[in-house]
Enzyme design. Structure first.
Site, mmCIF file in Angstrom:
data_model
loop_
_atom_site.group_PDB
_atom_site.id
_atom_site.type_symbol
_atom_site.label_atom_id
_atom_site.label_comp_id
_atom_site.label_asym_id
_atom_site.label_seq_id
_atom_site.Cartn_x
_atom_site.Cartn_y
_atom_site.Cartn_z
ATOM 1 N N ASN A 23 73.274 63.374 -9.799
ATOM 2 C CA ASN A 23 74.554 63.754 -9.181
ATOM 3 C C ASN A 23 74.464 65.066 -8.412
ATOM 4 O O ASN A 23 75.484 65.690 -8.106
ATOM 5 C CB ASN A 23 75.653 63.851 -10.238
ATOM 6 C CG ASN A 23 77.033 63.647 -9.639
ATOM 7 O OD1 ASN A 23 77.205 62.859 -8.710
ATOM 8 N ND2 ASN A 23 78.021 64.361 -10.175
ATOM 9 N N GLU B 267 86.362 62.519 -14.958
ATOM 10 C CA GLU B 267 85.793 63.014 -16.210
ATOM 11 C C GLU B 267 86.676 62.495 -17.349
ATOM 12 O O GLU B 267 87.849 62.829 -17.440
ATOM 13 C CB GLU B 267 85.745 64.549 -16.224
ATOM 14 C CG GLU B 267 84.856 65.169 -15.156
ATOM 15 C CD GLU B 267 83.381 65.141 -15.513
ATOM 16 O OE1 GLU B 267 83.032 64.649 -16.611
ATOM 17 O OE2 GLU B 267 82.558 65.623 -14.705
#
Length: 427
Positions: free
Chosen positions: A262, A392
């Protein structure tokens, strides 16, 4: 007679014990971390950030919060007992959140149960699963659901030779936009693959039931799901280091394999918010898209244009992060993306009361080379129309952090399915 009765009792006891025993097939075998601490430190100066970054790059601390980024304010760290002296040297205020995180791992291990890949959804979402079980389950799910077809697509191989796969749901036709989803890019975030899997399986179940909301969505767009985007790292987190985050390919440092996938995408790669040190958990790779996984995901994304929405699913912190992570400049989608984030936040909260925060990524920390910014920047749709988010998931903080109990898989899936529908309807 008494001797025969004793023998029968013994045999009956053995049968009962066998029936009651937990099937440990595929159980985690990761290394122990006895007396390792979970620490919250308060950072107030750039010098403290720089010092903590050096400790992280030397593998003396492990950053849990903010997707391993170090920020002003509270930062949650995992620290081995012999390295606590370095926290003292920093001269910062700190609190010990947990004296022995092995207890969290012990709870995870004791609650583990094996569920075969062909189990019902009711059973599947009561546990975490190894990569091969997830692969086989998805292969078996391919088929027709209402007006749509779910296809299993092998995209390529990881460094260690595992299959990187994607599921595509479509009712056919041309010119549709795609809703693109990835999960598990960070290996230790076990809840993210299960959440995306839940979203996909719930969607196809609703299609079979003839749900009007899902039918309207599948008639206007296609959906892709990649629940296991880092298979090598994920397996390593089961068999060696539970807190492993990166991929597993070699780097320029033989002692420090793996790249943070990422931070490796082609979106302002290397412009900050990542590390050039292969030992860091945010190591960005030797070049943009240096990793096989990143290359394969990027190609599949580009092959499925036009893409109206992309979500990269992570844990933890309960955040809805929208563009951009690399600049304070407002993106062209800001008005639309902010409104979508609010709808997602409200829908998530309505399920089980969990509060997720909707904000631009840069408001949390600087990141470059991320999947979600790549999804937004690389869409062939106008920048005012496309959207790219990082979600998240649960929990909100480091306790329990990455060791979210399996008992929370279902609720995490349910609340984020509600948010997912809002996102899809915004396209």
């Amino acid at each position: 007679i008494i001797q025969n009765m004793k023998l029968l009792f013994l045999l009956a006891t053995i049968v009962v014990v066998a029936l009651c025993a937990v099937d440990r097939t595929g159980a985690p075998t990761y290394n122990r971390m006895d007396n390792h601490k979970l620490v919250s430190v308060s950072i107030s100066t750039q010098a403290q950030i720089d010092a903590l970054q050096k400790l992280e790059e030397q593998r003396l601390v492990d950053i849990w919060s903010h997707s391993s980024a170090i920020t002003f304010g509270k930062n949650e760290l995992h620290v081995a007992p012999e390295n606590m002296k370095f926290i003292e040297y920093l001269g910062v205020g700190y609190d010990i959140l947990h004296e022995n995180i092995q207890e969290l791992f012990d709870e995870e291990l004791s609650s583990y149960k094996y569920v075969p890949f062909n189990a019902s959804a009711d059973d599947w979402f009561t546990a975490y699963h190894r990569f091969t079980e997830t692969l086989n389950r998805n292969r078996g799910l391919a088929g027709n659901y209402g007006p749509a077809s779910l296809s299993f697509n092998l995209l390529g191989k990881t460094y260690e030779g595992r299959d990187l796969f994607a599921m595509k749901l479509s009712s056919g036709g041309s010119g549709k936009t795609t809703f693109f989803n990835t999960a598990g890019i960070h290996a230790r975030e076990w809840i993210s693959p299960q959440t995306l899997q839940y979203i996909m399986e719930t969607f196809i179940e609703k299609l079979e039931q003839g749900s009007a909301r899902e039918l309207a969505l599948i008639n206007k767009m296609d959906f892709t799901f990649m629940p296991m985007s880092n298979p090598d790292g994920y397996e390593y987190s089961w068999t060696n280091t539970r807190l492993w985050r990166k991929s597993r390919a070699p780097t320029s440092n033989p002692s420090c394999p793996g790249t943070d996938l990422n931070r490796n995408f082609d979106s302002h790669w290397g412009e900050g918010g990542s590390s050039t040190n292969p030992c860091s958990d945010t190591y960005r790779g030797g070049r943009v898209e240096s990793e096989l996984e990143t290359q394969i995901i990027s190609k599949y994304f580009k092959d499925n244009q036009p893409t109206g929405f992309g979500i990269d699913w992570h844990a933890y912190s309960q955040l809805i992060l929208r563009p951009w992570g690399w600049t304070n400049t407002l993106p062209p989608c800001n008005t639309k993306c902010q409104a979508t984030g609010e709808k997602m936040r409200n829908a998530i909260r309505a399920v089980d009361g969990k509060a997720y925060t909707n904000q631009r990524s840069i408001q949390l920390y600087l990141t470059t080379g991320t999947a979600s910014d790549f999804y937004y920047d690389s869409s062939t749709l106008p920048a005012t129309e496309s959207q790219g988010f990082t979600i998240e998931l649960r929990p909100a903080s480091a306790f329990p952090g990455f060791q979210l109990p399996a008992s929370e898989i279902l609720k995490t899936g349910e609340e984020n399915y509600a948010g997912f529908l809002e996102a899809a309807e915004s396209v």
